[in-house]
Design a protein around this motif. Structure first.
Motif, PDB file in Angstrom:
ATOM      1  N   ASN A  88      17.220   3.379 -17.400  1.00  0.00           N
ATOM      2  CA  ASN A  88      16.223   3.409 -16.346  1.00  0.00           C
ATOM      3  C   ASN A  88      16.948   3.188 -15.015  1.00  0.00           C
ATOM      4  OD1 ASN A  88      13.475   3.961 -16.268  1.00  0.00           O
ATOM      5  ND2 ASN A  88      12.861   2.013 -17.161  1.00  0.00           N
ATOM      6  N   SER A 133      11.420  11.830 -14.703  1.00  0.00           N
ATOM      7  CA  SER A 133       9.966  11.632 -14.776  1.00  0.00           C
ATOM      8  C   SER A 133       9.260  11.961 -13.473  1.00  0.00           C
ATOM      9  CB  SER A 133       9.655  10.180 -15.142  1.00  0.00           C
ATOM     10  OG  SER A 133      10.263   9.318 -14.190  1.00  0.00           O
ATOM     11  N   GLU A 155      19.326  13.607 -20.237  1.00  0.00           N
ATOM     12  CA  GLU A 155      18.767  12.477 -19.503  1.00  0.00           C
ATOM     13  C   GLU A 155      19.768  11.325 -19.495  1.00  0.00           C
ATOM     14  OE1 GLU A 155      14.166  13.276 -21.035  1.00  0.00           O
ATOM     15  OE2 GLU A 155      15.646  12.273 -22.313  1.00  0.00           O
ATOM     16  N   THR A 178       4.415  15.296 -13.047  1.00  0.00           N
ATOM     17  CA  THR A 178       5.211  14.090 -13.268  1.00  0.00           C
ATOM     18  C   THR A 178       4.540  13.153 -14.277  1.00  0.00           C
ATOM     19  OG1 THR A 178       4.214  12.594 -11.634  1.00  0.00           O
ATOM     20  CG2 THR A 178       5.809  14.200 -10.796  1.00  0.00           C
ATOM     21  N   THR A 179       5.352  12.285 -14.838  1.00  0.00           N
ATOM     22  CA  THR A 179       4.843  11.297 -15.790  1.00  0.00           C
ATOM     23  C   THR A 179       3.773  10.428 -15.138  1.00  0.00           C
ATOM     24  OG1 THR A 179       7.025  11.251 -16.811  1.00  0.00           O
ATOM     25  CG2 THR A 179       5.549   9.425 -17.344  1.00  0.00           C
ATOM     26  N   MET A 180       4.041   9.942 -13.921  1.00  0.00           N
ATOM     27  CA  MET A 180       3.072   9.061 -13.265  1.00  0.00           C
ATOM     28  C   MET A 180       1.771   9.794 -12.974  1.00  0.00           C
ATOM     29  SD  MET A 180       5.171   6.353 -10.913  1.00  0.00           S
ATOM     30  CE  MET A 180       6.267   7.409  -9.973  1.00  0.00           C
ATOM     31  N   SER A 193      18.615   9.136 -12.720  1.00  0.00           N
ATOM     32  CA  SER A 193      17.754   8.587 -13.794  1.00  0.00           C
ATOM     33  C   SER A 193      16.260   8.763 -13.560  1.00  0.00           C
ATOM     34  CB  SER A 193      18.001   7.084 -13.964  1.00  0.00           C
ATOM     35  OG  SER A 193      19.213   6.860 -14.595  1.00  0.00           O
ATOM     36  N   ILE A 224       6.830   2.650 -18.184  1.00  0.00           N
ATOM     37  CA  ILE A 224       7.361   4.013 -18.052  1.00  0.00           C
ATOM     38  C   ILE A 224       8.877   4.041 -18.223  1.00  0.00           C
ATOM     39  CG2 ILE A 224       7.733   5.938 -16.437  1.00  0.00           C
ATOM     40  CD1 ILE A 224       5.002   5.323 -15.228  1.00  0.00           C
ATOM     41  N   GLU A 225       9.352   4.978 -19.021  1.00  0.00           N
ATOM     42  CA  GLU A 225      10.783   5.270 -19.067  1.00  0.00           C
ATOM     43  C   GLU A 225      11.036   6.340 -18.006  1.00  0.00           C
ATOM     44  OE1 GLU A 225      12.623   4.751 -23.330  1.00  0.00           O
ATOM     45  OE2 GLU A 225      10.870   6.065 -23.450  1.00  0.00           O
ATOM     46  N   PHE A 226      11.380   5.914 -16.810  1.00  0.00           N
ATOM     47  CA  PHE A 226      11.563   6.855 -15.698  1.00  0.00           C
ATOM     48  C   PHE A 226      12.703   7.834 -15.967  1.00  0.00           C
ATOM     49  CE2 PHE A 226       9.209   3.499 -13.498  1.00  0.00           C
ATOM     50  CZ  PHE A 226       8.288   4.266 -12.803  1.00  0.00           C
ATOM     51  N   ASN A 227      13.622   7.410 -16.843  1.00  0.00           N
ATOM     52  CA  ASN A 227      14.792   8.249 -17.146  1.00  0.00           C
ATOM     53  C   ASN A 227      14.497   9.351 -18.165  1.00  0.00           C
ATOM     54  OD1 ASN A 227      14.472   5.987 -18.905  1.00  0.00           O
ATOM     55  ND2 ASN A 227      16.475   6.416 -19.806  1.00  0.00           N
ATOM     56  N   ARG A 228      13.225   9.521 -18.546  1.00  0.00           N
ATOM     57  CA  ARG A 228      12.874  10.597 -19.478  1.00  0.00           C
ATOM     58  C   ARG A 228      12.004  11.628 -18.776  1.00  0.00           C
ATOM     59  NH1 ARG A 228      16.685  10.084 -23.231  1.00  0.00           N
ATOM     60  NH2 ARG A 228      16.933   7.890 -23.761  1.00  0.00           N
ATOM     61  N   TYR A 229      12.160  12.894 -19.150  1.00  0.00           N
ATOM     62  CA  TYR A 229      11.301  13.948 -18.607  1.00  0.00           C
ATOM     63  C   TYR A 229       9.851  13.696 -19.000  1.00  0.00           C
ATOM     64  CZ  TYR A 229      14.965  16.901 -16.755  1.00  0.00           C
ATOM     65  OH  TYR A 229      15.984  17.383 -15.984  1.00  0.00           O
ATOM     66  N   PRO A 230       8.918  14.211 -18.176  1.00  0.00           N
ATOM     67  CA  PRO A 230       7.502  14.110 -18.556  1.00  0.00           C
ATOM     68  C   PRO A 230       7.243  14.897 -19.843  1.00  0.00           C
ATOM     69  CG  PRO A 230       7.752  14.919 -16.292  1.00  0.00           C
ATOM     70  CD  PRO A 230       9.110  14.938 -16.915  1.00  0.00           C
ATOM     71  N   ASP A 231       6.138  14.596 -20.499  1.00  0.00           N
ATOM     72  CA  ASP A 231       5.682  15.434 -21.612  1.00  0.00           C
ATOM     73  C   ASP A 231       5.294  16.784 -21.033  1.00  0.00           C
ATOM     74  OD1 ASP A 231       4.508  16.706 -23.726  1.00  0.00           O
ATOM     75  OD2 ASP A 231       2.759  15.384 -23.837  1.00  0.00           O
ATOM     76  N   MET A 232       6.035  17.838 -21.370  1.00  0.00           N
ATOM     77  CA  MET A 232       5.773  19.139 -20.738  1.00  0.00           C
ATOM     78  C   MET A 232       4.449  19.742 -21.184  1.00  0.00           C
ATOM     79  SD  MET A 232       8.173  22.117 -22.325  1.00  0.00           S
ATOM     80  CE  MET A 232       7.132  23.379 -21.623  1.00  0.00           C
ATOM     81  N   PRO A 263       8.234  24.631 -16.688  1.00  0.00           N
ATOM     82  CA  PRO A 263       8.173  23.488 -17.591  1.00  0.00           C
ATOM     83  C   PRO A 263       8.300  22.170 -16.827  1.00  0.00           C
ATOM     84  CG  PRO A 263      10.233  24.706 -17.891  1.00  0.00           C
ATOM     85  CD  PRO A 263       9.422  25.464 -16.896  1.00  0.00           C
ATOM     86  N   TYR A 264       7.633  21.151 -17.298  1.00  0.00           N
ATOM     87  CA  TYR A 264       7.770  19.798 -16.731  1.00  0.00           C
ATOM     88  C   TYR A 264       7.366  19.704 -15.270  1.00  0.00           C
ATOM     89  CZ  TYR A 264      10.974  19.582 -20.717  1.00  0.00           C
ATOM     90  OH  TYR A 264      11.544  19.680 -21.946  1.00  0.00           O
ATOM     91  N   SER A 265       6.342  20.440 -14.835  1.00  0.00           N
ATOM     92  CA  SER A 265       6.040  20.375 -13.404  1.00  0.00           C
ATOM     93  C   SER A 265       5.199  19.154 -13.024  1.00  0.00           C
ATOM     94  CB  SER A 265       5.353  21.664 -12.946  1.00  0.00           C
ATOM     95  OG  SER A 265       4.168  21.868 -13.668  1.00  0.00           O
TER      96      SER A 265
END
Lengths: 342, 342
Positions: free
Chosen positions: A33, A216, A29, B242-244, A213, B49-57, B238-240
Motif C-alpha cells: 500500500n 485503485s 501491482e 476507481t475502487t473508491m 502503488s 482498501i488495498e490501494f495498490n490493487r486495480y479496481p474490479d474491472m 478496462p478498469y475505468s
C-alpha cells in the motif's frame, strides 16, 4: 450485439476474474500500500470534500504538483483515468482510417487495441528472442511512415530497456508522434520523462498505478509541449478524473520521496527473483521493471495455480511474473523448487 | 496542434473556470452533500482498501446492488465514468462515418460532440418555443433512418418531459438504438429505466451525479438487454471506474431511500423558484428536473455575476438556473427582484 458496427463485429466484452485470495503476481501491482503518511493525509482531506460538486476538470492542483516535480510548466501536463485514457485520446486525435502505428512487439497489448478502435493499422517490430531491435524499428519507421510510434520503457511484458541514445535515434527518425510509455520507469534507475520537452513530436506518459502503488485510483499523466497537451485536452472527456483521485494523487506526488524504500525493495527483490529463477533452470530475461519475463513449461503455471499463485500467461510456455513482497517471492520460489524436484 | 488529424483541426481544448466562492447554480449539482450515513459508511470502507490493487474491472458489487434496485439481472447493468463514458462507448460502437444521429434540440450538448468525434452526422429536431415535438421527431427518424436516437428525460437544458406513451412511439418507430438519458429522472416523479428491458433497441442511462449528489465520484450506469451491455463492455476501457467510486456508489445505491428528503426538497424549491421567476415577469419553462430554463435579458446575468451568483448561459438572453438550497434560491430571487426594481 446486433447494433455494433460491422468493423467491430469480432469484438468481445473483456472480463477478468476477481482474485481476492492467494498471491497475486499477474497485474504488475506493487505488493505494498502507499506509505501511511499519504493515506492519513488523504483521510483528513476526505472530511472536506464537497461530494456534490464536479471535480476540477482541469485538475489544476495535481497538474501544478506534477509540473513542480518535473520542473516544467503547468500547461505541459495533463491528467487522465490512468495513462490509458490519455494514450487513447492521442490515438483518437491523430489516427485516421488506415494510418500506421509502429511499436516494438511484444509490448503493452492495448496499443494494438487502441489502433484498431480508430481504424489504424498496427505494425509490430519483433526482435530476436524478445529483444528490442532498434535498427529494425528505424527501418520500419522509414518504410511505414507511421503517424504514431509507441515505445514502452521498460517494456511490458519483456522488461527490456533502451539507452537514451537509442530513444533519441528513434525520435529523430520519425516525423510522426513518439509516445514514450514510462509506466515502469521508476524501477529502472533512469528517467526519460523530460526528453518530451526537447522535441515537438514526443509525449511522455506516466502513471500512479505502478511505483506509486495507486492503481485503485486510476490516474496517469502526460508531459509534453503545450500544443500536444492541448491536443489531448481537446479530445479528453471533461471531468473524467474523480475528486478523490486528484487529491490522493496530489498527496502521493508531493511525497514522492517516501516511496524510495518501497521501490528499492522491489528492485532488490526483482534481482533476487531473477537469480532464483535462473538457478532453477528457467529461461529468464533481465528486467528494469517490477516484473520478470520467463519461458517455462506450462505445467509450472498449473502447479502455481494449484497453490493459488497467480502469474500472467502470454502464450504457450511464456509468462510474466510480477515481483511481489519478499514473502510472496519466497513462496513462489519454494513452490517452483519443489515442482522441479518432483 | 500540428499532429491532430485534419477532421479535428477545428477542435479546441475545453476549460472551465473553477469557482470556489459564491452561489454555484450552473452545473445542475445538488446543493446537498450525500446523507451523513453514506459518508460515514464510506470512511469505514476506506480503512480496508488495498490501494495498490486495480479496481474490479467488472464492478461486480456495484452492478449487483444496482440490479437489485431495478429488479434486473447483473448482466443487464454496466458502470462507467459518469454516464458520459457509456454514451461515448455506444457512439464508438455503433456509428460509422456519415451515420445519422437524431436528437431533440436543444439537448445535452455532448450528444453532438460524441457524434462528431466518431464522424457521424448530427440531426437536431427543434420544437417551437423549446418544446418537444414528437411528430417531428418521428418524421425525422423516418427521413434519416438514424443509427442512434437520443432522448434526454427530463431534457437538459429545457426541463421538458415526455409521456411514456410518446417515448414508446419513438422507440417503436426506429430500427436504430434509442438512448434514454435519464440523468435527471429522479426529479420527475416518474421512472422510465426499465422500459429498456422491454425492447431490443433501448438503453437507459442513469448517473450518481444528480439526485444522488455524487458528481465528484464520476459514476454512471447503463441498463439494457444483455447484448447491448456486452456491446458497451467490449468498447469500454478496462478498469475505468476507481475502487473508491465503486464503493461510494454502492453504498449510496444501497441507501437510495435516504435521498428522498433531499429530492423532495429540491422539487419543492424548483416549484417555488419557478413561481418567483414567473412573478418577476421572466419567461420560464415548466421543469421536471433540478433546473429551470429561463429567457431573460443578459443584463440580469451580469447583475447575478456581480453578486457571485453563477448560472449557465446558453445563448443571448437564454439561461439555465440550477435549483439551489432554500437560502441560495432566496438570494437569487432577492437579487433579481432588486434588479427589476432599479
Amino acid at each position: 450485439m446486433k447494433y455494433i458496427k460491422n468493423s467491430f463485429k469480432g469484438l468481445k466484452p473483456y472480463h477478468s476474474s476477481l482474485i481476492t485470495d492467494g498471491i497475486i503476481l499477474n497485474a504488475n501491482e506493487s505488493p505494498y500500500n502507499p506509505p501511511k503518511v499519504i493515506i492519513e493525509e488523504f483521510k483528513k482531506e476526505v472530511e472536506k470534500i464537497e461530494f456534490n460538486r464536479y471535480p476540477d476538470m482541469d485538475e489544476r492542483e495535481l497538474c501544478h504538483s506534477i509540473a513542480k516535480r518535473f520542473n516544467v510548466n503547468d500547461n505541459n501536463v495533463t491528467i487522465g483515468v490512468g495513462s490509458d485514457e490519455l494514450l487513447d485520446c492521442v490515438f483518437r486525435a491523430v489516427i485516421d482510417n488506415g494510418d500506421k502505428v509502429v511499436s516494438f512487439s511484444p509490448s503493452f497489448s492495448m496499443y494494438k487495441v487502441f489502433t484498431e478502435l480508430v481504424g489504424g493499422e498496427f505494425v509490430g517490430v519483433y526482435g530476436d528472442d524478445f529483444k528490442f531491435n532498434v535498427d529494425d524499428m528505424i527501418s520500419s519507421i522509414k518504410n511505414n511512415n507511421p503517424k504514431l510510434v509507441l515505445i514502452c520503457l521498460p517494456n511490458n511484458p519483456t522488461g527490456g530497456f533502451l539507452s537514451e541514445k537509442d530513444v533519441r535515434r528513434i525520435i529523430e527518425t520519425t516525423s510522426g508522434l513518439v509516445l514514450l510509455d514510462l509506466a515502469y520507469i521508476d524501477f529502472s534507475g533512469y528517467d526519460y520523462t523530460n526528453i518530451a520537452l526537447e522535441y515537438d513530436n514526443v509525449i511522455s506518459f506516466r502513471t500512479f498505478s505502478k511505483a506509486m502503488s495507486l492503481p485503485s485510483i486510476r490516474c496517469g499523466y502526460a508531459i509534453s509541449r503545450d500544443f500536444n497537451i492541448d491536443m489531448i485536452n481537446s479530445i479528453k472527456a471533461p471531468y473524467s478524473v474523480t475528486t478523490m483521485s486528484q487529491i490522493m494523487a496530489r498527496i502521493a506526488n508531493d511525497h514522492f520521496n517516501l516511496y524510495k524504500v518501497q521501490i528499492d525493495l522491489i528492485i532488490s527483490e526483482r534481482e533476487r527473483l531473477y537469480n532464483n529463477l535462473l538457478n532453477l533452470g528457467f529461461k529468464v530475461y533481465p528486467s528494469k521493471a517490477n516484473f520478470i519475463f520467463v519461458i517455462m513449461n506450462d505445467k509450472y503455471f498449473d502447479i502455481l495455480l494449484e497453490n493459488k499463485i497467480y502469474i500472467r500467461k502470454f502464450k504457450e510456455n511464456t509468462y510474466r511474473i510480477t515481483v511481489g513482497s519478499q514473502k510472496e517471492n519466497d513462496t513462489l520460489i519454494e513452490v517452483l523448487k519443489c515442482a522441479k524436484q518432483n
